[in-house]
Structures are given as C-alpha cells and as structure tokens.
Design a protein around this motif. Structure first.
Motif, PDB file in Angstrom:
ATOM      1  N   SER A 106       0.857  -1.188   0.000  1.00 54.28           N
ATOM      2  CA  SER A 106       0.000   0.000   0.000  1.00 54.28           C
ATOM      3  C   SER A 106       0.894   1.241   0.000  1.00 54.28           C
ATOM      4  O   SER A 106       2.123   1.129   0.108  1.00 54.28           O
ATOM      5  CB  SER A 106      -0.872   0.014   1.258  1.00 54.28           C
ATOM      6  OG  SER A 106      -0.048   0.314   2.373  1.00 54.28           O
ATOM      7  N   GLY A 107       0.257   2.401  -0.057  1.00 59.33           N
ATOM      8  CA  GLY A 107       1.015   3.647  -0.031  1.00 59.33           C
ATOM      9  C   GLY A 107       1.719   3.853   1.300  1.00 59.33           C
ATOM     10  O   GLY A 107       2.857   4.330   1.362  1.00 59.33           O
ATOM     11  N   ILE A 108       1.036   3.494   2.383  1.00 56.09           N
ATOM     12  CA  ILE A 108       1.648   3.662   3.705  1.00 56.09           C
ATOM     13  C   ILE A 108       2.878   2.771   3.826  1.00 56.09           C
ATOM     14  O   ILE A 108       3.922   3.193   4.334  1.00 56.09           O
ATOM     15  CB  ILE A 108       0.614   3.378   4.817  1.00 56.09           C
ATOM     16  CG1 ILE A 108      -0.325   4.580   4.957  1.00 56.09           C
ATOM     17  CG2 ILE A 108       1.280   3.028   6.137  1.00 56.09           C
ATOM     18  CD1 ILE A 108      -1.193   4.607   6.179  1.00 56.09           C
ATOM     19  N   HIS A 166      -0.408  14.173   3.929  1.00 56.62           N
ATOM     20  CA  HIS A 166      -0.976  12.876   4.326  1.00 56.62           C
ATOM     21  C   HIS A 166      -0.548  12.531   5.750  1.00 56.62           C
ATOM     22  O   HIS A 166       0.463  13.030   6.242  1.00 56.62           O
ATOM     23  CB  HIS A 166      -0.499  11.780   3.357  1.00 56.62           C
ATOM     24  CG  HIS A 166      -1.169  10.463   3.582  1.00 56.62           C
ATOM     25  ND1 HIS A 166      -0.531   9.388   4.155  1.00 56.62           N
ATOM     26  CD2 HIS A 166      -2.433  10.056   3.320  1.00 56.62           C
ATOM     27  CE1 HIS A 166      -1.381   8.373   4.233  1.00 56.62           C
ATOM     28  NE2 HIS A 166      -2.535   8.749   3.731  1.00 56.62           N
ATOM     29  N   TYR A 215       1.114  15.204  -1.499  1.00 53.88           N
ATOM     30  CA  TYR A 215      -0.125  15.588  -0.827  1.00 53.88           C
ATOM     31  C   TYR A 215      -1.266  14.623  -1.142  1.00 53.88           C
ATOM     32  O   TYR A 215      -1.177  13.815  -2.082  1.00 53.88           O
ATOM     33  CB  TYR A 215      -0.531  16.983  -1.317  1.00 53.88           C
ATOM     34  CG  TYR A 215      -0.587  17.063  -2.841  1.00 53.88           C
ATOM     35  CD1 TYR A 215      -1.691  16.584  -3.540  1.00 53.88           C
ATOM     36  CD2 TYR A 215       0.486  17.570  -3.584  1.00 53.88           C
ATOM     37  CE1 TYR A 215      -1.740  16.617  -4.932  1.00 53.88           C
ATOM     38  CE2 TYR A 215       0.438  17.606  -4.975  1.00 53.88           C
ATOM     39  CZ  TYR A 215      -0.674  17.123  -5.634  1.00 53.88           C
ATOM     40  OH  TYR A 215      -0.712  17.149  -7.003  1.00 53.88           O
ATOM     41  N   SER A 216      -2.353  14.776  -0.353  1.00 54.14           N
ATOM     42  CA  SER A 216      -3.601  14.053  -0.619  1.00 54.14           C
ATOM     43  C   SER A 216      -4.711  15.000  -1.033  1.00 54.14           C
ATOM     44  O   SER A 216      -5.722  14.566  -1.581  1.00 54.14           O
ATOM     45  CB  SER A 216      -4.082  13.329   0.644  1.00 54.14           C
ATOM     46  OG  SER A 216      -3.113  12.447   1.103  1.00 54.14           O
ATOM     47  N   ASP A 241       6.032  11.900  -2.065  1.00 52.84           N
ATOM     48  CA  ASP A 241       4.963  10.904  -2.071  1.00 52.84           C
ATOM     49  C   ASP A 241       3.983  11.334  -3.168  1.00 52.84           C
ATOM     50  O   ASP A 241       3.198  12.268  -2.978  1.00 52.84           O
ATOM     51  CB  ASP A 241       4.289  10.908  -0.686  1.00 52.84           C
ATOM     52  CG  ASP A 241       3.096   9.984  -0.612  1.00 52.84           C
ATOM     53  OD1 ASP A 241       2.693   9.436  -1.653  1.00 52.84           O
ATOM     54  OD2 ASP A 241       2.564   9.815   0.503  1.00 52.84           O
ATOM     55  N   HIS A 244      -1.099  10.434  -5.028  1.00 55.48           N
ATOM     56  CA  HIS A 244      -2.303  10.967  -5.673  1.00 55.48           C
ATOM     57  C   HIS A 244      -2.113  11.263  -7.149  1.00 55.48           C
ATOM     58  O   HIS A 244      -2.986  11.008  -7.964  1.00 55.48           O
ATOM     59  CB  HIS A 244      -2.780  12.234  -4.948  1.00 55.48           C
ATOM     60  CG  HIS A 244      -3.973  11.961  -4.112  1.00 55.48           C
ATOM     61  ND1 HIS A 244      -5.250  12.191  -4.553  1.00 55.48           N
ATOM     62  CD2 HIS A 244      -4.089  11.398  -2.890  1.00 55.48           C
ATOM     63  CE1 HIS A 244      -6.107  11.805  -3.629  1.00 55.48           C
ATOM     64  NE2 HIS A 244      -5.423  11.325  -2.605  1.00 55.48           N
ATOM     65  N   HIS A 272      -3.037   2.600  -7.178  1.00 54.98           N
ATOM     66  CA  HIS A 272      -4.473   2.443  -7.446  1.00 54.98           C
ATOM     67  C   HIS A 272      -5.248   3.740  -7.618  1.00 54.98           C
ATOM     68  O   HIS A 272      -6.453   3.710  -7.798  1.00 54.98           O
ATOM     69  CB  HIS A 272      -5.124   1.640  -6.313  1.00 54.98           C
ATOM     70  CG  HIS A 272      -4.770   2.124  -4.939  1.00 54.98           C
ATOM     71  ND1 HIS A 272      -3.636   1.691  -4.275  1.00 54.98           N
ATOM     72  CD2 HIS A 272      -5.368   2.991  -4.107  1.00 54.98           C
ATOM     73  CE1 HIS A 272      -3.575   2.275  -3.093  1.00 54.98           C
ATOM     74  NE2 HIS A 272      -4.618   3.080  -2.962  1.00 54.98           N
ATOM     75  N   LYS A 273      -4.592   4.889  -7.495  1.00 54.57           N
ATOM     76  CA  LYS A 273      -5.360   6.137  -7.589  1.00 54.57           C
ATOM     77  C   LYS A 273      -5.340   6.588  -9.059  1.00 54.57           C
ATOM     78  O   LYS A 273      -5.844   5.869  -9.902  1.00 54.57           O
ATOM     79  CB  LYS A 273      -4.803   7.169  -6.624  1.00 54.57           C
ATOM     80  CG  LYS A 273      -4.786   6.671  -5.159  1.00 54.57           C
ATOM     81  CD  LYS A 273      -4.283   7.741  -4.231  1.00 54.57           C
ATOM     82  CE  LYS A 273      -3.782   7.213  -2.916  1.00 54.57           C
ATOM     83  NZ  LYS A 273      -4.715   7.286  -1.830  1.00 54.57           N
TER      84      LYS A 273
HETATM   85  N1  PLP Z   1       0.175   8.805   0.555  1.00 55.08           N
HETATM   86  C1  PLP Z   1      -0.778   9.656   0.123  1.00 55.08           C
HETATM   87  C2  PLP Z   1      -0.361  11.015  -0.372  1.00 55.08           C
HETATM   88  C3  PLP Z   1      -2.123   9.277   0.139  1.00 55.08           C
HETATM   89  O1  PLP Z   1      -3.060  10.137  -0.271  1.00 55.08           O
HETATM   90  C4  PLP Z   1      -2.447   7.982   0.607  1.00 55.08           C
HETATM   91  C5  PLP Z   1      -3.841   7.487   0.645  1.00 55.08           C
HETATM   92  O2  PLP Z   1      -4.808   8.109   0.801  1.00 55.08           O
HETATM   93  C6  PLP Z   1      -1.429   7.146   1.051  1.00 55.08           C
HETATM   94  C7  PLP Z   1      -0.134   7.597   1.023  1.00 55.08           C
HETATM   95  C8  PLP Z   1      -1.724   5.805   1.644  1.00 55.08           C
HETATM   96  O3  PLP Z   1      -2.091   4.880   0.709  1.00 55.08           O
HETATM   97  P1  PLP Z   1      -2.717   3.477   1.175  1.00 55.08           P
HETATM   98  O4  PLP Z   1      -4.113   3.745   1.546  1.00 55.08           O
HETATM   99  O5  PLP Z   1      -2.568   2.608  -0.046  1.00 55.08           O
HETATM  100  O6  PLP Z   1      -1.881   2.975   2.304  1.00 55.08           O
END
Ligand code: PLP
Length: 478
Positions: A106-108, A166, A215-216, A241, A244, A272-273
C-alpha cells in the motif's frame, strides 16, 4: 447475454465462488451494480482494467516470496521473479527512474520502506542495522528502545494534514509522527498555495533529515525543483509521495519542475489512484538508496503479494501506452471544468481552482460542515469525501471541505460537458441543504435538512448522466 471473454471470465468466477459461499458472490455482483450507479468523485479512487483485476485473482496469491528477484528465502519463486521483474521494469521505464521496488502492499507501506531506507542510509545506528535483518514483528521492546535511543531525534518536515498533506508525512497520531521529531509546513492563508520561502525558512530553522513533498488534498502543481533546492540547502534527503498524482506524472501532464522523479532522492506512490492499477504501492530511487529500499522486507514488510505485483505489471504496461497520455490530460481538463462550473455557480474553492485531478470545495460558503455536505450529496447519488481545509474551523472529523476528483469519471468516459453538468448537481444539492439541530435545539455539525424532492431529482439526473457512460461495458453478468 454476452459471449465476450471478460463476461465469460467473471461469470465463471462468480459461479465457482457462489458454489462455496453464495453471499460473497452476491456481494461481488452488488458491488459492480453499486459502482455502475454512483457518480464517483472520490479523488483517490479509479476503475482498474479487467486485465488488471483478473491478474490478481489467481494462484500467485498462494506463494511466499520474501526476498528480492533471484534472492528469495523460499524455493520455487521463478514465476514470482518474472512478474516482479516485469512490474519493476515497467515502473522504471514509465517514470524514468533508475530503480523501482514494487513490493509495498500500500502507499503507507511504501512510505515506511522509504523512511527506514533513508534512516539506514543517513544515520549511524547499529540497532537499526540489527533490526533490519529481522522482521518487524520479531523486534522486542528492548530493540525498539535501543533504536529510539540511537535514532535520537531525527527530524522530518512535511506538509500539514489540513493543508493537504498525508497522515504519513509526520502527523502526530501516525507512526511517522512518532518515529520522527516532526514539523510541518502549511499554505499561505490568503492564497492557499505553498509558500516556498516559508518552507525554506522552516527548513533552515528546523534542519530536517527528510523533507517530504506530495499531498492528498492540494489542488495545485508543486514545484519539486524548488523543494529539492531547499532540501539541498540544509542537507536533507528529499522524498516525494506522489500517491495521488502518479497518473499525471505517468501521463506526462506533470513534467520538468513538476515531475518529482528527476528531483527527489526517493519517490513513493500508490498504484491504485490516478495510476489506475491494483491497490498497492511502489518506491522509486537512484542506485545510492536501492540496497536499503530492497530491505523493505524484512524491515517493515512480510511476504510480497505476487498476485498484486502481477497486476501492477499489467497496469504499468497499460500506463506506458500512448492512450494513457490522453487519459491523464483529460483528467485535468475535467477537473478544471468541474472547478470552473462550481465557481461560476457560486461555490468557493480552496486556491480558487485546480491544476491537477482534484478540487477542494469550502462548504462554509453554503453554511455547512463537510460532514453535512458529504451526506446530502450521498443521498443524491453523488459520492465524495469530506476533507479538512487549511486552518479548518471544524477539525478533521466534521471538516469544512468536500474533496472532488476526476480520475474515475474520466475512466468512464466523462468529458468537460458532463463535469459541468456534475457541478450543477453538486451546487443544487449544497445550496438546497441547511444545517440541522440536535434534539436540544443546539446547532449540529452532522445533521442536515435537504429540501424535499432534491435528493430524488438530482439522483435521477446523476443516473441519467451515467447511462451514457457505462462502467465496464464489456462485462455482462447476466
Ligand atoms: N500517501 C498519500 C499522499 C495518500 O493520499 C495515501 C492514501 O490516501 C497514502 C499515502 C496511503 O495509501 P494506502 O491507503 O494505499 O496505504
């Protein structure tokens, strides 16, 4: 009744699933029906291709493959090696990056891998070296204390949550805010834009080990060349990061100063975004950090998900095709049509518009909280999410904003005329919604009153708009 390959694949799959647990098969069917019927403006969601989705539903899921391509801790990983190497190659080519690591789930996870890689690269810490050789679950309290002592107060400077950053960019309740001594940069209170002079000033004062860009919920381009210069001026590692906006980088909308890859030491992303792949993450970097990044497993990851790496390879191959450039351009044109349409009708937008895939409506202009607006829109068939705005008076739960994004509707085929029509629907709902009151008569931040008939009328109009743009048109489940 359709005889095409996609319909056949999904019908057969649902028959097999339904024979074991029919309620799961029913839920999968219902999810497709719901997605087909909703006007989805969630900026972080999309619709992956059937090829990408199908690449995930198979026996790759049964494999353990800890390690890296050609160096696994398990035997029999030759086919996992094939898909991981392919996904990494497509990622390198697509983004022009020297190295790509495609294991993060995942992103995290991708951000955690990047943080630990930078710490290992920059900080002399024997406990960290010891910890990197083990799985994170195997670390004892004593290991963590030793680590904390050795890492001391390493510093991170990232964008604040209410300015659009984020959670993982140093927000206190997140592990990033605990691992690092953290400070954040915001946006200019007048313009809502990043003030690079203020970022430089904060960097000079705080001297971070890592400067985070990305950013998100920031609706504008970011100048990564300037952020890199700021990082260099204080000896920080510059991490971006791009979760988005990775699709806009892949689709060559963000080039030059706005493409993070040539400017950052390390780049993380979700897949996935706007990139339109499977749910997952990746890390890009130069050769200096590659060995540390490869230690994502065992440091913060367990076994990779080979079925998802297979799907990443498919989606990244799709993103390398010329039509993805057209797709990315349409995402931004559509976001601008939506933003212009909203503003022409009287909505207030953070920064006064957008030059990426999202816009942020300040719903205090309608006398509402984000939560009230989100629910009233949902009642009317429009799916959005509430979001904090800079210096939000209503905090992170109720918020004062609604974030809207166009990657998903653009995949469905919506153009600027449909986004203008969508703006009309959003404005109609928000201007016909009033804040509600609690049982004791005090103002509520959650309750709302929508004028009678509006939800049904707008819901019907949203559904009519969608009819011309069927989702997964080739898939007929019968
Ligand atoms: N980094 C950013 C900038 C995000 O907007 C998000 C998700 O909303 C993430 C990381 C985390 O992604 P994930 O939900 O796949 O862990």
């Amino acid at each position: 009744m359709s005889g095409n390959a996609e319909s056949t694949a999904y019908r057969s799959a649902l028959e097999v699933i339904g024979a074991v647990e029919p309620r799961v098969a029913t839920a999968i069917r219902a999810e497709l029906a719901d997605q087909r019927e909703s006007l989805k403006l969630i900026a972080s969601e999309n619709y992956a291709s059937p090829a990408t989705l199908l690449a995930m539903g198979n026996w790759f899921s049964d494999k353990y493959a800890e390690g890296t391509v050609g160096r696994r801790f398990y035997a029999g990983c030759q086919n996992v090696d094939t898909v991981e190497a392919l996904a990494a190659e497509h990622a390198r080519e697509l983004f022009g990056a020297p190295y790509a690591y495609v294991q993060p789930h995942s992103g995290i996870d991708a951000n955690l891998v990047a943080f630990w890689a930078v710490l290992a690269d920059r900080v002399e810490a024997p406990a960290l070296k010891r910890a990197q050789a083990r799985h994170v679950n195997d670390l004892t309290e004593a290991d963590w204390f030793a680590l904390r002592r050795e890492l001391g107060d390493q510093r991170m400077l990232g964008m604040s949550l209410d300015a659009g950053g984020h959670l993982t960019h140093g927000f206190r309740p997140n592990i990033s805010g605990k691992m690092f001594d953290q400070r954040s940069y915001g946006t200019d209170p007048e313009t809502g834009l990043i003030d690079y002079d203020r970022v430089a000033e904060a960097a000079r004062e705080f001297k971070p080990l890592i400067l985070v860009g990305g950013y998100s919920a920031y609706p504008r381009k970011v100048n990564f060349r300037i952020l890199r210069e700021i990082a260099d001026s204080v000896g920080a590692t510059f991490m971006v990061d791009m979760a988005h906006f990775a699709g806009l980088v892949a689709g060559k909308v963000f080039t030059g100063d706005f493409d993070p890859v040539p400017h950052a030491h390390i780049v993380t992303s979700t897949t996935h975004k706007s990139l339109r792949g499977p749910r997952g993450g990746l890390v890009l970097c130069g050769p200096e950090l590659a060995a540390q990044v490869d230690r994502g497993c065992p440091m913060v990851l367990g076994g990779p998900l080979p079925q998802v790496m297979a799907a990443k390879a498919v989606a990244l191959a799709e993103a390398r095709r010329p039509d993805f450039v057209d797709y990315a351009g349409r995402i931004v044109a559509n976001a601008q049509a939506l933003a212009d349409g909203l503003q022409r009708r009287g909505a207030k937008l953070v920064t006064g518009g957008t030059d990426n895939h999202l816009a942020l409506i300040d719903v205090t202009g309608y006398g509402l909280t984000g939560r009230q607006a989100e629910q009233a829109l949902l009642d009317s068939g429009i799916v959005t999410n509430r979001n904090a705005i800079p210096q939000d008076p209503n905090g992170a739960w109720y918020t004062s904003g609604i974030r809207v994004g166009t990657p998903a509707l653009t995949t469905r085929g919506f153009g600027t005329a449909e986004l203008d029509a969508t703006a009309e629907l959003i404005h109609t709902v928000l201007s016909r919604t009033a804040p509600g009151t609690n049982a004791d008569g005090t103002p509520s931040k959650a309750k709302y009153v929508l004028d009678p008939g509006v939800a049904d009328r707008v819901g019907k109009q949203a559904s009519d708009l969608l009819t011309g743009f069927p989702l997964y048109p080739a898939i007929d489940l019968g």
